[in-house]
Structures are given as structure tokens and as C-alpha cells.
Write an enzyme that holds these catalytic residues in place. Sequence first.
Site, PDB file in Angstrom:
ATOM      1  N   TRP A  51       0.755  -1.137   0.196  1.00 14.24           N
ATOM      2  CA  TRP A  51      -0.028  -0.016   0.070  1.00 14.24           C
ATOM      3  C   TRP A  51       1.042   1.231  -0.181  1.00 14.24           C
ATOM      4  CZ3 TRP A  51      -0.323   4.016   3.518  1.00 14.24           C
ATOM      5  CH2 TRP A  51      -1.289   4.871   3.532  1.00 14.24           C
ATOM      6  N   HIS A  52       1.973   1.207   0.792  1.00 13.04           N
ATOM      7  CA  HIS A  52       3.002   2.368   0.877  1.00 13.04           C
ATOM      8  C   HIS A  52       3.699   2.802  -0.343  1.00 13.04           C
ATOM      9  CE1 HIS A  52       2.606   1.391   5.266  1.00 13.04           C
ATOM     10  NE2 HIS A  52       2.943   2.537   5.187  1.00 13.04           N
ATOM     11  N   GLY A  53       3.583   1.851  -1.480  1.00 13.47           N
ATOM     12  CA  GLY A  53       4.229   2.227  -2.671  1.00 13.47           C
ATOM     13  C   GLY A  53       4.711   1.034  -3.743  1.00 13.47           C
TER      14      GLY A  53
END
Length: 466
Positions: free
Chosen positions: A311-313
Site C-alpha cells: 500500500w505504501h508504494g
Amino acid sequence: MLFNSYEFIFLFFPIVLIVYFKFKSTVWLTFASLFFYGYWSLKYLPLLIVSIIVNFLIARQIVKSNSKKFFFAIGLIFNLGLLFYYKYFDFFIETIGANIEPLNLILPLGISFFTITQLLYLYDCYEGVAKENSFVNYALFVSYFPHLMAGPILYHRQMFKQFNDKNLRTLNFENISSGLTLFVIGLMKKVLIADQLSPYVGLNYSQTAQLDCLTAWLTAISYMLQLYFDFSGYSDMAVGLSRMMNFEIPVNFNSPYRAAGMINFWQRWHISLTNAITACVYMPIIKFLKTRTLIHTVTASFIAFFIVGIWHGAGWTFVIFALLNSIGVIVNYIWKFYKKSMPKILAHIVTLTYVLMTMIFFRAQSVDDAINVFKAMFGMTEILFPQKIVTLASMFNINLIVGDVPGSLSKIVFVTAILIVAFSPNSNQLIKDFRPSYKWLVFTTIGFLLAFLFMTQPTEFLYFQF
């Protein structure tokens, strides 16, 4: 517009606050939130508005229609498709080696946060626990400016009730005081600590092949501290701003670097994201599997925390970060299942060391850069020491290699950050029994003035890039 900028502190927020309490209008807050986003990126303001309208219409259909699954699926496709297009498309085509030109899109600010907020709402509509008929309230729920860029992730149950409560639209001095205190604490975290560590971290992560052992460890620890004080600083400021408007939003941090175990760490770090993924991924998987055996728990945990990581990248560094956190949580579950024990201090050390290793991948621009940091940390490059240490060692006939150890790391800031993390009550504990007083006034004034003096060139918060 940054929380740590002159225009926000002295112009935007005072105007928002005064007008809101004067006219007691959520329409005004919605307009102010959209203006806040448009000030950042007018180009992507239509994207946010379209996302809000489409999701509101889908939510209405989920609530009213007999085809809940169909419309919920439409909502998933729309939101995940939007996120994939802007955030993961280039990484996907590079990974599969497709003969397609990368889009090189600029990631719309806050897209991860306003997308997951709306996905959670659609899920609750599907489960029959959400129903909102006011488009203004829904638009405010999604675009609410304190949380829009970097969370915390909001929940409809808490927010709609507050938006509809007209008793909360009256100025409350105690909320103004405690909210201002939280805002100042967050501002100090960002300006006095995170921003002071940033140049050192940025310099060394830009030249990982040249790091020596000592510098690599200092850099890794400095980033760990920078990320915490930057992100928790933003969260404190968001909670503080909301409280000044009489709204309570979720707390996002609870002394995460005092965790004893990876499960406990994620219960304390980015709490709103952990709770969201637990509710909408982990628990549905457990429910689907019907029994909560060790294998089922491990499977659900792996999937949930892998999603948390990616989800972060987009990038292999984030994939590895996701895998490492999934493995850490799984090992923790197995350890607890077999009722193994460990001295608490050792559990803290093991957890912090593991978190430190995962964050190297989180920060590095590439897997090669992360590997370079690890090589330096574990002595696969020269071990250099400052001149003072070399001189002291020579008195005992110990020969060490002197090197040009980067001196841009502020020792005062570094040590202060460690002491705060290790021993100080966290922000929420500091204001738990808050009462306005002269001591409060002195603390808030001095804290704000110190932050103001260092606020010469406001910098973005780290989580804006996610």
C-alpha cells in the site's frame, strides 16, 4: 499548503476556524477542504471530486439495491483501478517487461488515503452498517483537510455522528487549548527533530556505495527516528487541528518504538491503517476460513500485512518491506502460539532491530542501495572512526582507521530524539488529563516560538509521497 507553513498557520486555519464557528456550517468545511487540496494540486482536484461523486453514488446503490455484491464489485474495480493506474501501472509494466511506454504519472497527493477511506466506507455499506444520505457530509468525510494528505484514516461511524452534532459547532476553549497543544507538539516534532535529521539521511542514502559501518548505522537509525517524528508529528497536528474544531479523529501512534514484538509494533504504528486492514482483510479471511487455526491465522496475517506493505508504494523495495513485515508478524504469531517467552528488554531490542532492517528497504531508492547499506552496517566495507575516538584508542595501543565521517548529523537532535522515544510520555499521554494553565501557556508559547525560528523553509511530510 503545509501544516508547517506560514500561510496555513497564520492565514488559512484561523479563517477556517473563525468562519466555521461563526456560521456553524459543514458546507464551509467541505469548501475549505477542497480549497486546501486545490491549493496543493489544482490539476488533480477534479480527480478527487469525481472520486467522491462516483463513490457516493455507488454507496447509495449498495444500500438501496438488491444487487449489493455487484455494486460493491463496481466500487472495488473503480477505486483499485484508479489506485493501480496512478500508483502501480509503471511498476507493473516494468516488472512484466511489456513493450509499453511508462506513463511517468505524478502521484496525486493523498490518493492512497482518500481511496482507502472510501473503500472502507463502501465495505461498511455492503455489510449494512453504513448509510449516509447527505452528500455534503460524505464529501467532507473524504476530503476533510486535517487527514486528507496523510491520514489518519477516518471511519464513518465516528465522523458522521460528529458532523451532524450541532452542539459541536460552538467554540470550546478547553478543546482549543488542548488541540493547540497537540498541534505545537506535532510542529516541534516535525521542525525541530525530523527536519534536522533529514539532510543527513538524504545525503547518505544518495551515496550508499560510499558508506562506512558507523555512518551506515547512524543513517539507518536517523531515518527510523526521522520517519517517526515526521509522521507522528503530522498525526499530532491533524488530531490537534480537529480538536480545535471539536472533532475527535483516530490516534495514529502509541509509542511504537517501545513495542515488544512485530504484532505489538503494528498495533502501535499507523494504527488507523492497521485497524482498517485488520477489519477489511484479515477478519474477512478468517471468517471465510471459518476456523481460527494457526495456519489460517498465519495465512490471513501474511496477506494482510503484505497489503499493508505494498500500500505504501510501487517498487521492489516496498515488496521486500511488505514481505519482511509479513514474515515478522507470522513469526510473532507462531512464537505466541507455542507460548514461548523472552525477557522483555530482549524482546524490545529484537523488535527494534528488525523494524530498523525493514525500514532500510522502506527508505532506499533501490534494492541495490538497501544492500549497500546492509553491507556497510555489517562490516563488509571499511570501518572508519572520528578523529577523537582514534586518538583515544591509540592511548591503549589500539589502531583504528580515521575517516571523513559525515558531520552533518546533529548530535543534540539525535540523542534528544532517542531519549524522547525511550523515556518520554507520548503526545496522547501528555494531554490525557489536560487542563489550561499558566504552565500550559508557557510551554505552548516557547514550543511554538522555537519551531517558528526553525520554520524558515517548510518541508513536505514524508508520508505525502505514499
